[in-house]
Design an enzyme around this catalytic site. Structure first.
Site, PDB file in Angstrom:
ATOM      1  CG  ASP A  21      -2.050   1.001   1.099  1.00 15.74           C
ATOM      2  OD1 ASP A  21      -2.388   1.376  -0.035  1.00 15.74           O
ATOM      3  OD2 ASP A  21      -2.596   1.412   2.142  1.00 15.74           O
ATOM      4  CG  ASN A  51      -8.090  -2.038  -4.801  1.00 19.17           C
ATOM      5  OD1 ASN A  51      -7.166  -2.834  -4.649  1.00 19.17           O
ATOM      6  ND2 ASN A  51      -8.320  -1.058  -3.929  1.00 19.17           N
TER       7      ASN A  51
HETATM    8  C1  IPE Z   1      -5.346  -2.724   0.033  1.00 11.27           C
HETATM    9  O1  IPE Z   1      -5.049  -1.389  -0.171  1.00 11.27           O
HETATM   10  C2  IPE Z   1      -5.359  -3.436  -1.267  1.00 11.27           C
HETATM   11  C3  IPE Z   1      -4.070  -3.523  -1.963  1.00 11.27           C
HETATM   12  C4  IPE Z   1      -2.921  -3.133  -1.527  1.00 11.27           C
HETATM   13  C5  IPE Z   1      -4.132  -4.139  -3.250  1.00 11.27           C
HETATM   14  P1  IPE Z   1      -6.196  -0.274  -0.254  1.00 11.27           P
HETATM   15  O2  IPE Z   1      -5.496   1.008  -0.445  1.00 11.27           O
HETATM   16  O3  IPE Z   1      -7.204  -0.647  -1.258  1.00 11.27           O
HETATM   17  O4  IPE Z   1      -6.843  -0.377   1.186  1.00 11.27           O
HETATM   18  P2  IPE Z   1      -7.771   0.671   1.966  1.00 11.27           P
HETATM   19  O5  IPE Z   1      -8.876   1.053   1.040  1.00 11.27           O
HETATM   20  O6  IPE Z   1      -6.935   1.851   2.332  1.00 11.27           O
HETATM   21  O7  IPE Z   1      -8.230  -0.066   3.185  1.00 11.27           O
HETATM   22  C1  IPE Z   2      -1.856   0.160  -3.307  1.00 14.97           C
HETATM   23  O1  IPE Z   2      -1.564   1.509  -3.338  1.00 14.97           O
HETATM   24  C2  IPE Z   2      -2.031  -0.411  -4.690  1.00 14.97           C
HETATM   25  C3  IPE Z   2      -3.419  -0.770  -5.020  1.00 14.97           C
HETATM   26  C4  IPE Z   2      -4.425  -0.748  -4.201  1.00 14.97           C
HETATM   27  C5  IPE Z   2      -3.667  -1.168  -6.390  1.00 14.97           C
HETATM   28  P1  IPE Z   2      -2.720   2.592  -3.310  1.00 14.97           P
HETATM   29  O2  IPE Z   2      -3.092   2.899  -4.710  1.00 14.97           O
HETATM   30  O3  IPE Z   2      -3.813   2.162  -2.424  1.00 14.97           O
HETATM   31  O4  IPE Z   2      -1.947   3.826  -2.680  1.00 14.97           O
HETATM   32  P2  IPE Z   2      -2.520   4.884  -1.634  1.00 14.97           P
HETATM   33  O5  IPE Z   2      -3.017   4.113  -0.442  1.00 14.97           O
HETATM   34  O6  IPE Z   2      -3.605   5.623  -2.323  1.00 14.97           O
HETATM   35  O7  IPE Z   2      -1.342   5.733  -1.307  1.00 14.97           O
HETATM   36 MG    MG Z   3      -4.151   2.410  -0.419  1.00 14.49          MG
END
Ligand code: IPE
Ligand code: IPE
Ligand code: MG
Length: 243
Positions: free
Chosen positions: A13, A61
């Site tokens: 993340d 997502n």
């Molecule tokens: C969790 O990250 C999913 C992945 C890393 C693929 P998110 O960014 O989607 O999680 P939340 O929404 O902050 O809980």
């Molecule tokens: C995790 O990084 C990757 C996916 C969920 C695909 P994020 O895209 O959630 O990154 P932040 O949390 O917005 O920084």
């Molecule tokens: Mg995230």
């Protein structure tokens, strides 16, 4: 020598924030995240981790802006084209968990090809969780058992821990020992809900694109300092008096 975790799971993340801080589109962060995954996989193989399971795309997502989803799918496609041969050369087996039917047909085909090509590799397994959700996983396992009950192959009272676990993603893999989440949030976000029941949790502020070998080593050192009790007392675990 302290033991290296056999199975590490990572919620990768922080890609979006990493890019936003650089005034770049979120996709730029996802690209940098792919490099971090390459580094981390190489390091895991080097130090003897048997399985690395990474959360690449959650079932939630899909609710992101259409443009980001589109770019992520393109990135998955490119990653499969570009990365799989190197993984194969390094003896890494690649697997995917999650509901892959939601992905474009061409991507599904590349996923199948990557799995087939690397199926007999022994050095390490990289499991990519894509359109994965821990709740989805438990539901699909429950459905499989319900089908067996409906056809009379199984009695309702035969539904137990082992039979349910056998239907989950990663049924043939020991549960994760260490679950790392980068990006500073302290939540599971519907990752391996069942399988992580006894994983040691490690949270770091480091954003995923910045995550490197030394960060992984730090997480492993923290893991090695933990006492895993699995419900026992500390004395029992250490084999001391009163055990
Ligand atoms: C969790 O990250 C999913 C992945 C890393 C693929 P998110 O960014 O989607 O999680 P939340 O929404 O902050 O809980
Ligand atoms: C995790 O990084 C990757 C996916 C969920 C695909 P994020 O895209 O959630 O990154 P932040 O949390 O917005 O920084
Ligand atoms: Mg995230």
């Amino acid at each position: 020598m302290p033991t290296v975790p056999e199975h590490i799971a990572i919620v990768m993340d922080g890609n979006g924030r990493w890019a936003e801080r650089r005034k770049r589109p979120r996709t730029f962060g996802h690209q940098a995240g792919l490099k971090a995954l390459r580094r981390t996989t190489e390091h895991c193989a080097r130090i003897g981790v048997r399985t690395l399971t990474v959360f690449a795309f959650s079932s939630e997502n899909w609710n992101r802006p259409e443009r980001e989803i589109k770019r992520l799918m393109e990135l998955f496609m490119r990653a499969l084209d570009k990365e799989v041969s190197a993984l194969h050369e390094n003896g890494v087996r690649v697997r995917f968990i999650g509901d892959r039917h939601a992905f474009p047909g061409e991507l599904q085909m590349n996923m199948r090809q990557a799995e087939a090509l690397t199926a007999s590799n022994q050095k390490m397994t990289l499991v990519v969780a894509a359109n994965y959700g821990g709740r989805w996983d438990i539901v699909q396992a429950a459905q499989a058992l319900a089908r067996q009950v409906a056809t009379g192959q199984l009695l309702p009272e035969d539904v137990d821990h082992d039979r349910l676990a056998a239907r989950l993603a990663l049924a043939d893999t020991p549960d994760p020992d260490l679950l790392i989440r980068t990006g500073g949030e302290m939540r599971i976000s519907n990752f391996l809900l069942w399988q992580a029941a006894y994983a040691e949790l490690y949270f770091t502020e480091v954003l995923w694109p910045d995550f490197g070998a030394e960060d992984l080593d730090r997480a492993i050192t923290a893991y090695q300092g933990r006492e895993r009790r699995f419900g026992l007392t500390g004395q029992q675990v250490r084999g001391g008096a009163g055990a």
